[in-house]
Enzyme design. Structure first.
Site, PDB file in Angstrom:
ATOM      1  N   LYS A 153       8.779  13.788   7.882  1.00 12.68           N
ATOM      2  CA  LYS A 153       8.365  13.475   9.647  1.00 12.68           C
ATOM      3  C   LYS A 153       9.854  14.073  10.134  1.00 12.68           C
ATOM      4  CE  LYS A 153       4.458  11.744   9.293  1.00 12.68           C
ATOM      5  NZ  LYS A 153       4.066  10.216   9.378  1.00 12.68           N
ATOM      6  N   THR A 194      11.609   7.646  -1.042  1.00 12.13           N
ATOM      7  CA  THR A 194      11.704   9.033  -0.628  1.00 12.13           C
ATOM      8  C   THR A 194      13.355   9.229  -1.356  1.00 12.13           C
ATOM      9  OG1 THR A 194      13.196   7.867   1.336  1.00 12.13           O
ATOM     10  CG2 THR A 194      11.513   8.929   1.689  1.00 12.13           C
ATOM     11  N   THR A 199      18.723   4.238  11.904  1.00  8.75           N
ATOM     12  CA  THR A 199      19.203   6.324  11.619  1.00  8.75           C
ATOM     13  C   THR A 199      18.572   7.691  12.269  1.00  8.75           C
ATOM     14  OG1 THR A 199      17.237   5.650   9.828  1.00  8.75           O
ATOM     15  CG2 THR A 199      19.444   4.967   9.410  1.00  8.75           C
ATOM     16  N   CYS A 259      24.364  13.028   3.099  1.00  8.62           N
ATOM     17  CA  CYS A 259      23.495  14.434   2.678  1.00  8.62           C
ATOM     18  C   CYS A 259      24.113  15.970   3.459  1.00  8.62           C
ATOM     19  CB  CYS A 259      22.108  13.670   3.252  1.00  8.62           C
ATOM     20  SG  CYS A 259      21.435  12.571   2.603  1.00  8.62           S
ATOM     21  N   SER A 296      25.054  11.424   6.687  1.00  5.65           N
ATOM     22  CA  SER A 296      24.640  10.104   7.269  1.00  5.65           C
ATOM     23  C   SER A 296      26.090   9.650   7.896  1.00  5.65           C
ATOM     24  CB  SER A 296      24.688   8.572   6.811  1.00  5.65           C
ATOM     25  OG  SER A 296      22.812   9.120   7.186  1.00  5.65           O
ATOM     26  N   GLU A 322      26.813  12.010  -3.797  1.00  2.77           N
ATOM     27  CA  GLU A 322      27.056  10.480  -3.253  1.00  2.77           C
ATOM     28  C   GLU A 322      26.020   9.950  -4.628  1.00  2.77           C
ATOM     29  OE1 GLU A 322      23.974   9.606   0.237  1.00  2.77           O
ATOM     30  OE2 GLU A 322      23.303   8.747  -2.045  1.00  2.77           O
ATOM     31  N   ASP A 368       0.707  -1.151  -0.534  1.00  2.00           N
ATOM     32  CA  ASP A 368       0.102  -0.162   0.079  1.00  2.00           C
ATOM     33  C   ASP A 368       1.379   1.437  -0.126  1.00  2.00           C
ATOM     34  OD1 ASP A 368      -1.438   1.725   0.231  1.00  2.00           O
ATOM     35  OD2 ASP A 368      -2.846   1.520   1.898  1.00  2.00           O
ATOM     36  N   HIS A 405      17.459  18.862   7.373  1.00  3.85           N
ATOM     37  CA  HIS A 405      17.877  18.697   6.317  1.00  3.85           C
ATOM     38  C   HIS A 405      16.576  17.548   6.963  1.00  3.85           C
ATOM     39  CE1 HIS A 405      18.745  15.363   3.853  1.00  3.85           C
ATOM     40  NE2 HIS A 405      18.680  14.059   4.492  1.00  3.85           N
TER      41      HIS A 405
END
Ligand SMILES: [Zn+2]
Lengths: 350, 133
Positions: free
Chosen positions: A243, A157, A205, A116, A300, A84, A32, A238
């Site tokens: 969320k 994403t 993460t 990032c 990261s 990257e 979904d 960032h």
């Protein structure tokens, strides 16, 4: 204060025209997708076309920055490209950008990699070089055509896009009052040499990685300059999904209104090195003289670069000719098949 | 395929920034670059000149059977773009639905990949055109 003079003298962003919805990605994997997208706060993501890569995105963003800031390309003394997803593992993207922007050969150039946040690391390098008098203007770019492993959460994403910031003195559209970083060795996300897709450490993460670094760098910067969240008109964090930036922003005392202008991931996905910089570009598109902007990137591996920025009266004459929101609206949806072709996820395509 | 390398490198100013020539004698502009002005011959003096990055579609065609190296990109649109200085340039039109492409449509140069020499070879970049807003 850095030196009270150095700031952003031009900026530009680039968002590719194509989009794929979370629902369309979900269909392929019998998931979904709408729900997955909603849980990540990302409804669709930007997809670079067949003939676009992080170099072409960097060039488009840089050309917009140079044109809008009315900068003489010969004045650019340094170019740093954060990415990257470099087109070449060995051969700089920065030289392609320099040539395509009509810069003289009298400059230093390099590609930066820090997941990032390589783009904001480039901004800091330019600040140092400009403030020390080594160069007149520096160009820092964050640009990616991020890839997620098919059927991995990241596929919903990982997006394409980028932004360029020209750093200099003399009539900056925004002064960079201060910058500060927080960096530790945290293996939350990586891609080994020759590996096609990155690996991430799942739940790891969030808390010890993104939230710890963003909030530490942010708190320390506000402490250093003596501000609180209330002193800022806009805040950009960032945005690996829709969320995290909202949660970290609220935890730091910012409200939704302050986060609104710079939150673009829900509509274009995570543009990796581009993410916080595209957010900053979107804020500069609407900011007014005197607005104070808080920016904190995250890469990261892991680290965060935080910036305290004040918009000046020169903003009106130097706004990007192509606003971020217009590029977000100018879109065309593609199927998963077209997306797989564009991003060369089908073996044998180059 | 590495034979293309010297050419790719030599064409960088032309492909990246639409650098053509202008004759200092008769003021006519040319793209691609020329060595001798066809109007002035020995009296002419050609110097490099950046072409305008906007123009109008003069004619176009949809390519369904792609040239070598472009087979996977079909269908794509090739157009002759007329610049305000009268120079006509051949290029790809990108990011456009076919119904938006007409004779007279305003286009702007953008920077794209032109081709890549396999998985390990050089990537050639250069101008293509996009419908201007
Ligand atoms: Zn002549």
């Amino acid at each position: 204060m850095v030196n009270g003079k150095v700031g952003i003298v031009g900026y530009g962003a680039y968002v590719p025209r194509y989009r794929i919805t979370a629902e369309e990605i979900g269909k392929v994997w019998n998931k979904d997708g709408k729900r997955t997208g909603a849980s990540l706060g990302v409804s669709e993501k930007a997809v670079a076309a067949w003939d676009e890569d992080s170099a072409t995105i960097a060039v488009q963003a840089s050309r917009t920055a140079i044109e809008s800031g009315r900068i003489n390309p010969n004045d650019i003394g340094a170019i740093f490209i954060g990415s990257e997803s470099k087109p070449y593992a060995v051969k700089p993207t920065a030289t392609i950008v320099a040539e395509a922007c009509g810069c003289s050969g009298n400059l230093t150039a390099a590609d930066f990699e820090f997941a990032c946040k390589a783009g904001t690391a480039g901004i800091q390098a330019c600040i140092g070089m400009v403030a020390s008098g080594m160069i007149k203007v520096g160009l820092a770019v964050g640009s990616d055509t991020a890839q997620g492993r098919p059927n991995d959460a990241l596929e919903f994403t990982a997006a394409s896009g980028g932004a360029a910031m020209l750093i200099g003195e003399g009539e900056p559209l925004a002064l960079i009052n201060q910058t500060l970083s927080y960096t530790t060795d945290t293996p939350d996300f990586w891609r080994r040499q020759h590996a096609e897709f990155p690996t991430h450490a799942g739940r790891f993460t969030g808390e010890p990685a993104y939230f710890k670094h963003v909030s530490t760098a942010s708190k320390r910067l506000m402490e250093k300059v003596g501000t609180t969240a209330k002193d800022y008109t806009h805040a950009v964090f960032h945005q690996p999904n829709g969320k995290f930036p909202v949660k970290v922003g609220m935890d730091l005392g910012f409200d939704k209104k302050q986060l609104e202008a710079g939150l673009v991931t829900p509509l274009i996905g995570n543009t990796y090195s581009g993410a916080s910089m595209v957010g900053l570009a979107a804020v500069l598109d609407v900011a007014k003289e005197g607005d104070r902007i808080f920016v904190c990137s995250y890469g990261s591996g892991a680290g965060s670069d935080a910036f305290d920025i004040t918009v000046t009266k020169y903003i009106e004459g130097k706004r990007a000719k192509t606003p971020v929101r217009r590029m977000i609206e100018d879109k065309e949806y593609v199927s998963y098949a077209t997306y797989a072709k564009f991003r060369k996820k089908i073996k044998d395509l180059e | 395929m590495r034979d293309a390398l010297p050419l790719v490198w030599r064409e960088i100013p032309e492909r990246y920034n639409l650098i053509g020539s202008t004759c200092e004698n008769c003021k006519q502009e040319f793209f691609p670059q020329r060595l001798i002005c066809p109007n002035c011959r020995r009296k002419g003096n050609l110097v490099p000149k950046k072409m305008p990055d906007e123009g109008k579609i003069f004619s176009f065609t949809q390519v369904h059977s792609g040239a070598k190296g472009f087979e996977n990109e079909t269908p794509y649109t090739l157009a002759i773009v007329e610049m305000p200085n009268g120079v006509r340039v051949l290029g790809h039109i990108v990011d456009a639905q076919p119904e938006k492409i007409e004779i007279g449509t305003k286009v702007k140069a953008v920077f794209r990949r032109i081709f890549a020499e396999g998985e390990e070879g050089i990537i050639a970049y250069g101008f293509k055109f996009k419908v201007a807003d």
